[in-house]
Design an enzyme around this catalytic site. Structure first.
Site, PDB file in Angstrom:
ATOM      1  CG  HIS A  54      -4.986   5.361   7.116  1.00 61.54           C
ATOM      2  ND1 HIS A  54      -6.134   5.185   7.820  1.00 61.54           N
ATOM      3  CD2 HIS A  54      -5.754   5.750   5.689  1.00 61.54           C
ATOM      4  CE1 HIS A  54      -7.297   5.222   7.167  1.00 61.54           C
ATOM      5  NE2 HIS A  54      -7.100   5.266   5.712  1.00 61.54           N
TER       6      HIS A  54
ATOM      7  CE1 TYR B   8      -6.455   7.478  -2.344  1.00 60.25           C
ATOM      8  CE2 TYR B   8      -8.747   6.908  -1.051  1.00 60.25           C
ATOM      9  CZ  TYR B   8      -7.362   7.269  -0.965  1.00 60.25           C
ATOM     10  OH  TYR B   8      -6.624   7.324   0.211  1.00 60.25           O
TER      11      TYR B   8
ATOM     12  CG  ASP C 136      -2.272  -0.359   0.928  1.00 56.42           C
ATOM     13  OD1 ASP C 136      -2.510  -0.773  -0.156  1.00 56.42           O
ATOM     14  OD2 ASP C 136      -3.211  -0.358   1.938  1.00 56.42           O
TER      15      ASP C 136
ATOM     16  N   GLY D 176      -1.885   2.314   4.844  1.00 57.42           N
ATOM     17  CA  GLY D 176      -3.049   3.249   4.013  1.00 57.42           C
ATOM     18  C   GLY D 176      -2.501   4.231   3.180  1.00 57.42           C
TER      19      GLY D 176
END
Lengths: 429, 616
Positions: A137, A300, A95, A145
């Site tokens: 995060h 996103y 990630d 994240g």
């Protein structure tokens, strides 16, 4: 009408040129698009724009462990194969890939949020915006994240130098776990996160039962939601809870994370919020007239991110933007309508009325617990908005203040009255 | 849960089996001698020997296929030594410990494999060896129960340090152990027998289900942790884990990323399949028509699974069937392009509505296997008769994993907030005294307000409705206004125009590229080979000596994507997916590629879709 608030907006042209890698949903280029759109709407004419300093490793280590910061500083895509154990230890690689200029990227966005907090602390502005920040995060000793450095925690720590209590509000579709975790034991920061919870949705935390521990018990609020929540139910819940929180907690400053992945049509999100609903939350928080630090976060579907944060910049500047996007270099990204509005989400709303009201009741009940146990000096330090704080002597002499800014400050004295009125008019439904 | 991973794992592992080099020769001892005689110490050797003896037994016992499952597993093109994997993990404290301490990387390394394939390795362990470990433990426990004091004091704990001893002990007890195995088997068969008999081949899936449910927690780990497959296509048809590895590099362990539209469709179908009694709006084709859907997006398989489940949910097969016939669903809804286009719709179905589905599933599958299989076995059998074996098995596998992931998800694995000095921030006590905020670094003002120069009304203007152009809204008109605004901004901003990188925005970036370079870049992107594209981004300088990564990124977002988007705006204005990666997948299916390569590559010819729509 000119905005009565002084807005500081942070942007660095380098932040959008990093690339997380093919197929990675996080695209910092969205920040370029946002900035471009903000300027296309001429919003720069109503605010001051700052280039943040690049946060020094020692500043990042105010929260993060020194070894982690050091590692982030050192690692490059070319050398990462030599540090496989460390990569695993710090949760880098999947990630959170290692890419070119990673550390500089972190320095810029963290620097932006830290500078924003400092400007607020020094009363150089009323609202500070850093769309590049909001990476909620990141943990003390590891990435998570898509987040490497938790700029929000750093910004809040900075605000805590000046304010007894800071309120953190998070409307990203993901739980603001990094911030919650960092301040889990303290009553000096209250974290409130509205997010999707359940179905193994990332990051997996954020149940309503998480309320903080030790001194921090009842100072972490989680509002777990299900798929498809719409504008009406979201904003209603948001207003009810946030107004009660502000009333109870009386924060000195507010940090608002505006992750745009809670919008309908997000690549990773699953809510049905329109930009209007999303920005209504921003506008609601603004009306408390507390020092406000606004950051970005997730998001996103990059055109929608640009749309959303442009509209919210407008909201913070009290400027309503026309729906038709002006011609600009990125206009084709906004096809086919070339408008600010986005299509409504079609996801079924799984949040029943009774579910939402259960959540609400639970949260308000927990809030009542702090009313009767004010462990922090609730009244000793009045919130900033009661302090007439325009003592020029306290200003940093290095900071050149132009006539205009001074004029504005003087104007503000009488504006506070209006501001208080605004509070009364708040729509608490 | 990640949808696609659950879908792909089962089949891919199965195909692993198919891909294997050879089958393990019955119950015979030891692998090929070359593995053993490499100067390994005797203890290790016997352990290994024993391992390869017991493992087939376990497979036979638990998977109840006609023969033992093949033992040679290929990962990344190399043969995976299961024993070595087993012992490495044991040495590190077992599956849970390894996962917790993130040691899979080092395990993979010690296996002599590329680090990138650690997730398949983990998967192999969890899928085969983890359960094997439990199985061994169970046998030992049974042995203790049966034999009382056996002379050897088998601890109930299967400690890593004991492994060698236990293995040795096992070896000398081997004949007896085998007898125990038989006992154990027959005993367990009491539970399973009826299911087995009734279901014949299909039974093994149910048994798999049961086994896997035993370790659901662990499986949940794998699935949650590292098996996302973010690549979007059944077309990849992951034949080996090795092939999957390339894609796995992108897969987040903690899975913030989400499934794409395609997997959304898959999971929607799973949802449909798993809730056989939930009425649908369109009629489901009758069983007789199912074969028409064969090979098409697995739709047929989902239909069958749904059918079986519906039969199972009703204890009487007939009522199940009749209810099935009442259900409605339109097959056209599941076709690829619809799902891609209706991104949001697909996603809405992605996320499982938990409590209901878990319950319905666990009562219909798990219970029959482990407890009262005999009552329901018949109904399952009825369903099975209608379905070709392989298809069902695959579907059930998928559904099983899915269900496990769910059931283990919320019930067992509630993620907690981490607590401790490595997690919380250090917060100074509030003293009531304002400590100075460092005023040295406040950011550099690069743009300040100029008051009085601009009428307020001009701020926040939108697009002008009317202009003085001869052909309003024409390509030339739009281009003119973009250029006008750009020049205006440039004048206003001065040097900041460059600092903010506005000079590097928009399709003007392409002016810095030669036609040859542009073609090269586009060719790489259009190849749509993830590994190639990844390599390109990491080693762009090898393709373009004079371009930095920053140049490439800039070209990608300012020229390539905008041109792609322009094409989409024109070709599929209703179906624009801003997710560029999906766009590649979309285009790579052949549709539209020709148009993109169109005459002269002149995308500017149609830079605004509105007019195109009008023309059409």
């Amino acid at each position: 009408m000119r905005s009565k608030d002084r807005i500081a907006y942070f942007y660095d042209g380098d932040v959008g040129s990093v690339y997380f890698g093919a197929k990675h949903p996080m695209k910092p280029h969205r920040l370029c698009m946002t900035h471009h759109l903000v300027l296309s709407y001429d919003l720069h004419k109503k605010m001051e724009i700052y280039r943040p300093h690049k946060a020094y490793p020692v500043e990042l280590a105010q929260f993060h462990s020194a070894d982690y910061v050091e590692f982030l500083h050192r690692i490059t895509p070319d050398t990462q194969h030599l540090f496989l154990n460390e990569l695993t230890k710090y949760n880098l690689g999947e990630d959170c890939p290692v890419f070119d200029n990673l550390f500089e990227f972190c320095q810029i966005y963290a620097g932006g949020t830290i500078d924003a907090a400092r400007r607020l602390n020094n009363q150089l502005c009323d609202i500070a915006i850093n769309w590049a920040g909001g990476l909620h995060h990141a943990k003390k000793c590891e990435a998570s994240g898509f987040c490497y450095i938790n700029d929000l925690v750093l910004g809040i720590l900075e605000l805590l130098k000046y304010h007894a209590r800071v309120l953190y509000i998070d409307i990203d579709v993901h739980h603001g776990d990094g911030v919650e975790e960092a301040f889990y034991f303290t009553d000096r920061v209250m974290t409130v996160s509205f997010h999707k919870y359940g179905d193994q949705f990332f990051p997996g935390t954020g149940d309503a039962k998480e309320i903080g521990e030790r001194e921090g018990k009842f100072y972490a609020i989680n509002v777990p939601l299900k798929d498809g929540i719409d504008d009406l139910s979201f904003t209603r819940l948001f207003k009810t809870i946030v107004s009660k929180v502000v009333e109870t907690y009386q924060p000195g400053a507010i940090v608002l994370q505006c992750g745009a992945d809670s919008l309908a049509g997000d690549r990773l999100g699953c809510f049905n919020l329109s930009i209007d609903g999303h920005s209504e939350c921003v506008s609601f928080v603004k009306r408390f007239n507390l020092p406000l630090l606004v950051t970005g976060g997730g998001g996103y579907t990059k055109e929608n991110v640009a749309r959303c944060w442009t509209v919210e910049t407008g909201v913070l500047l009290d400027t309503e933007l026309p729906n038709e996007i002006p011609e600009n270099d990125y206009i084709k990204y906004f096809a086919p309508e070339f408008s600010l509005k986005i299509p409504n989400g079609q996801i079924e709303n799984l949040n029943s009325k009774s579910y939402l009201s259960t959540i609400k009741i639970q949260v308000l009940e927990n809030l009542r617990c702090i009313q009767h146990a004010p462990s922090v000096q609730m009244q000793e330090v009045p919130p900033d908005f009661y302090i007439p704080d325009f003592d020029e002597d306290e200003q940093n002499p290095d900071e050149r203040i132009d006539q205009h800014t001074q004029d504005k400050r003087i104007q503000r004295d009488d504006e506070y009255y209006e501001a208080d009125n605004d509070n009364d008019q708040m729509d608490v439904s | 849960m990640e949808q696609w991973s659950t879908f792909s794992n089962g089949p891919s592992l199965d195909s692993l089996g198919v891909e294997t080099v050879g089958e393990f020769p019955g119950n015979g001892c030891c692998l090929g001698e070359d593995h053993v005689d490499n100067g390994a110490q005797h203890g290790k050797l016997t352990q290994k020997c024993l391992f390869y003896q017991l493992f087939p037994l376990y497979l036979k016992d638990n998977c109840s296929q006609a023969g033992p499952r093949p033992l040679l597993v290929l990962v990344d093109g190399q043969q995976l030594d299961l024993y070595k994997l087993f012992s490495l993990v044991k040495d590190r404290g077992g599956y849970a410990e390894v996962s917790k301490n993130r040691l899979w990387g080092s395990v993979t390394k010690e296996l002599g494999l590329n680090l990138e394939v650690y997730s398949p390795v983990k998967l192999v362990y969890a899928k085969y060896l983890n359960d094997f470990e439990r199985w061994l433990k169970k046998i030992f426990e049974e042995k203790i129960l049966k034999n009382g004091n056996h002379g050897c004091d088998w601890g109930l704990k299967w400690l890593p340090l004991d492994i060698e001893k236990e293995f040795r002990g096992l070896l000398c007890l081997n004949p007896k152990n085998k007898a125990d195995d038989e006992l154990f088997k027959s005993k367990s068969n009491k539970k399973k027998k009826k299911t087995d008999l009734a279901n014949h081949k299909n039974g093994n899936n149910l048994l798999d289900t049961k086994d896997q449910n035993n370790k659901s927690e662990d499986v949940q780990h794998i699935e949650g942790d590292n098996n996302e497959k973010s690549c979007n296509g059944i077309k990849d048809n992951p034949a080996t884990l090795g092939a999957e590895c390339a894609d796995k590099e992108y897969s987040p362990r903690k899975r913030k990323r989400k499934r794409d539209a395609f997997s959304g469709m898959i999971s929607w179908m799973k949802d449909i399949a798993k809730h056989p009694l939930v009425p649908l709006t369109q009629p489901i084709p009758k069983p007789s028509k199912w074969k028409e859907y064969k090979g098409r997006d697995f739709f047929g398989q989902f239909l069958k699974a749904r059918h079986i489940l519906s039969l199972r949910t009703h204890e009487e097969p007939n009522s199940g069937l009749s209810s099935l016939q009442k259900q409605k669903m339109h097959p056209a809804m599941y076709e690829d392009h619809v799902a891609l286009g209706r991104h949001a719709t697909g996603k809405s179905r992605c996320n499982e509505r938990l409590p209901f589905s878990v319950k319905s599933w666990s009562c219909s599958i798990c219970n029959p296997c482990s407890h009262n299989g005999n009552t329901l076995a018949g109904s399952h059998n009825k369903g099975a008769e209608k379905c070709p074996h392989e298809k069902t098995s695959e579907t059930v596998d998928v559904l099983t994993e899915k269900a496990m992931a769910e059931s283990s998800g919320d019930e067992f694995l509630e993620k907690q907030v981490s607590v401790g000095p490595r997690f919380q921030a250090e917060i100074p006590e509030w003293t009531g005294v304002v400590s100075e905020s460092d005023s040295k670094w406040l950011g550099t003002r690069v743009w300040s307000l100029k008051h009085g120069t601009e009428p307020e009304t001009d701020i926040g203007r939108g697009r002008q409705e009317k202009c003085s152009c001869e052909h309003q809204g024409s390509v030339a008109c739009v281009r003119l206004h973009i250029a006008e605004n750009r020049v205006k901004l440039k004048l206003e901003l001065g040097s900041e125009f460059y600092h903010w990188g506005f000079d590097g925005m928009g399709e003007e970036v392409s002016l810095q590229w030669t036609t040859k370079e542009e073609k090269r870049f586009k060719d790489i992107m259009r190849s749509n080979v993830p590994s190639k594209i990844k390599y390109f981004w990491n080693n762009g300088f090898k393709y373009f000596a004079n371009k930095t990564r920053r140049h490439l990124v800039s070209y990608y977002f300012n020229v390539f994507l905008i041109q792609l988007r322009t094409y989409q705006n024109r070709a599929t204005p209703k179906n624009i997916d801003s997710d560029d990666e999906v766009e590649f997948g979309y285009l790579s299916k052949g549709f539209g590629m020709e148009a993109i390569k169109g005459p002269g590559d002149d995308f500017l010819e149609c830079s605004k879709s509105e007019q195109c729509i009008n023309f059409e």
